[in-house]
Design a protein around this motif. Structure first.
Motif, mmCIF file in Angstrom:
data_model
loop_
_atom_site.group_PDB
_atom_site.id
_atom_site.type_symbol
_atom_site.label_atom_id
_atom_site.label_comp_id
_atom_site.label_asym_id
_atom_site.label_seq_id
_atom_site.Cartn_x
_atom_site.Cartn_y
_atom_site.Cartn_z
ATOM 1 N N GLN A 60 2.099 -12.003 -5.211
ATOM 2 C CA GLN A 60 2.515 -11.570 -6.553
ATOM 3 C C GLN A 60 2.906 -12.766 -7.421
ATOM 4 O OE1 GLN A 60 1.936 -8.284 -7.144
ATOM 5 N NE2 GLN A 60 1.171 -8.590 -5.078
ATOM 6 N N ARG A 61 2.719 -13.985 -6.893
ATOM 7 C CA ARG A 61 3.084 -15.199 -7.634
ATOM 8 C C ARG A 61 2.204 -15.357 -8.867
ATOM 9 N NH1 ARG A 61 2.808 -20.609 -6.479
ATOM 10 N NH2 ARG A 61 0.811 -20.369 -5.435
ATOM 11 N N LEU A 63 -1.152 -3.498 -9.861
ATOM 12 C CA LEU A 63 -0.248 -2.389 -9.531
ATOM 13 C C LEU A 63 0.582 -2.617 -8.268
ATOM 14 C CD1 LEU A 63 -2.721 0.546 -10.320
ATOM 15 C CD2 LEU A 63 -0.889 -0.357 -11.760
ATOM 16 N N ILE A 64 0.181 -3.582 -7.443
ATOM 17 C CA ILE A 64 0.831 -3.706 -6.127
ATOM 18 C C ILE A 64 2.331 -3.993 -6.250
ATOM 19 C CG2 ILE A 64 0.907 -5.168 -4.041
ATOM 20 C CD1 ILE A 64 -2.185 -5.227 -4.226
ATOM 21 N N GLY A 65 2.676 -4.835 -7.224
ATOM 22 C CA GLY A 65 4.094 -5.171 -7.425
ATOM 23 C C GLY A 65 4.903 -4.033 -8.026
ATOM 24 N N GLU A 66 4.213 -2.999 -8.500
ATOM 25 C CA GLU A 66 4.911 -1.862 -9.140
ATOM 26 C C GLU A 66 5.221 -0.736 -8.155
ATOM 27 O OE1 GLU A 66 5.534 -2.221 -12.421
ATOM 28 O OE2 GLU A 66 4.523 -4.155 -12.189
ATOM 29 N N LEU A 67 4.712 -0.857 -6.940
ATOM 30 C CA LEU A 67 4.853 0.263 -5.999
ATOM 31 C C LEU A 67 6.246 0.283 -5.372
ATOM 32 C CD1 LEU A 67 1.404 -0.113 -4.160
ATOM 33 C CD2 LEU A 67 1.966 1.384 -6.104
ATOM 34 N N PRO A 68 6.847 1.461 -5.273
ATOM 35 C CA PRO A 68 8.136 1.543 -4.562
ATOM 36 C C PRO A 68 7.934 1.308 -3.069
ATOM 37 C CG PRO A 68 7.367 3.731 -5.205
ATOM 38 C CD PRO A 68 6.390 2.759 -5.772
ATOM 39 N N ILE A 69 9.042 1.132 -2.372
ATOM 40 C CA ILE A 69 8.948 0.941 -0.916
ATOM 41 C C ILE A 69 8.457 2.232 -0.274
ATOM 42 C CG2 ILE A 69 10.289 0.533 1.183
ATOM 43 C CD1 ILE A 69 11.986 -1.416 -0.399
ATOM 44 N N PHE A 70 7.495 2.076 0.613
ATOM 45 C CA PHE A 70 6.876 3.247 1.247
ATOM 46 C C PHE A 70 7.905 4.075 2.012
ATOM 47 C CE2 PHE A 70 4.798 5.088 5.061
ATOM 48 C CZ PHE A 70 4.109 6.084 4.389
ATOM 49 N N ASN A 71 7.817 5.375 1.805
ATOM 50 C CA ASN A 71 8.653 6.308 2.547
ATOM 51 C C ASN A 71 7.818 7.572 2.759
ATOM 52 O OD1 ASN A 71 10.436 8.246 3.414
ATOM 53 N ND2 ASN A 71 12.048 7.720 1.945
ATOM 54 N N PRO A 72 7.525 7.916 4.007
ATOM 55 C CA PRO A 72 6.700 9.105 4.267
ATOM 56 C C PRO A 72 7.294 10.382 3.678
ATOM 57 C CG PRO A 72 6.940 7.801 6.265
ATOM 58 C CD PRO A 72 7.869 7.200 5.247
ATOM 59 N N ASP A 73 8.616 10.403 3.439
ATOM 60 C CA ASP A 73 9.228 11.578 2.799
ATOM 61 C C ASP A 73 8.693 11.773 1.385
ATOM 62 O OD1 ASP A 73 10.787 12.034 4.997
ATOM 63 O OD2 ASP A 73 12.597 11.128 4.153
ATOM 64 N N ASN A 74 8.169 10.673 0.798
ATOM 65 C CA ASN A 74 7.704 10.742 -0.591
ATOM 66 C C ASN A 74 6.180 10.784 -0.691
ATOM 67 O OD1 ASN A 74 10.312 10.764 -1.467
ATOM 68 N ND2 ASN A 74 10.421 8.544 -1.694
ATOM 69 N N GLU A 75 5.543 11.384 0.302
ATOM 70 C CA GLU A 75 4.095 11.579 0.209
ATOM 71 C C GLU A 75 3.814 13.012 -0.260
ATOM 72 O OE1 GLU A 75 3.131 9.912 4.284
ATOM 73 O OE2 GLU A 75 1.651 8.879 3.021
ATOM 74 N N GLY A 76 2.534 13.357 -0.397
ATOM 75 C CA GLY A 76 2.177 14.711 -0.833
ATOM 76 C C GLY A 76 2.645 14.963 -2.251
#
Ligand SMILES: Cc1cc2nc3c(=O)[nH]c(=O)nc-3n(C[C@H](O)[C@H](O)[C@H](O)COP(=O)(O)O)c2cc1C
Length: 182
Positions: free
Chosen positions: A15-16, A43-56
């Motif tokens: 992201q540099r 967009l990669i730097g805009e993504l929140p930290i992955f959490n499977p609870d926040n899928e679907g």
């Protein structure tokens, strides 16, 4: 018959702002043969930290946008540095969002590597991406060791690579693999 351009979505693992990985992707964009189009992801730097609870149904809008770009692309280009003998966290986070979705299986992918080092990250990425069922086109692999060089040297190396056809050769190999349904 009019054929539509083959569309490639390019992902930088760094992201540099002055990233060598991103510069290599920009050089590929400039060297793009007719009939190919490269979009570099921001967009990669805009993504929140992955959490499977926040899928679907709870999938964050930024992730939906990223996944939609991946879906549209005929192939992906990955240019990723090595951090501490592994995949940079931000990039692995972007991949983790895609693991359980249906955009990436069998999507063709080529590596563009901007360092003479970093074989560990290449091996790890190969393992991760194959686990996610992407199709890595080894024949299109591009290595141009500009990382750590001055801006002037990087620019000279990228120009030389463009003029010698090194960049377009990799892209054409990737295009052939995509057209062949690899
Ligand atoms: C936190 C960090 C860890 C790094 N670890 C490694 C490493 O394990 N192996 C390596 O070859 N280079 C390592 N490097 C060097 C980077 O791969 C190199 O600086 C590369 O140019 C960064 O890519 P970029 O220019 O696209 O940002 C590391 C750099 C950083 C910032």
């Amino acid at each position: 018959m009019i054929q539509r351009a083959i569309s490639l979505y390019a992902l930088s693992g760094s992201q540099r702002q002055a990233s060598a990985s991103r510069r290599l992707l920009e050089a590929l964009q400039l060297a793009c043969p007719d009939g190919l189009r490269i979009t570099i992801s921001d967009l990669i730097g805009e993504l929140p930290i992955f959490n499977p609870d926040n899928e679907g149904e709870r999938t964050p809008p930024a992730v939906e946008k990223f996944a939609a770009e991946i879906r549209k692309a005929d192939g992906l280009i990955v240019s990723c540095p090595e951090y501490a003998h592994g995949i940079p966290g931000g990039f692995k986070n972007a991949l983790d969002w895609l693991v359980s979705r249906d955009e990436v299986p069998f999507k063709p992918l080529m590596f563009a590597h901007a360092s003479h080092r970093g074989d560990l990250v290449l091996a790890q990425l190969t393992d991760v991406l194959q686990t996610m069922s992407l199709t890595i086109v080894q024949d299109a692999f591009l290595r141009l060791p500009i990382a750590g060089k001055s801006d002037e040297t990087q620019a000279a190396m990228l120009l030389e690579a463009r003029e010698s056809g090194l960049l377009s050769t990799s892209l054409n190999r990737f295009r052939q693999a995509i057209a062949a349904g690899t």
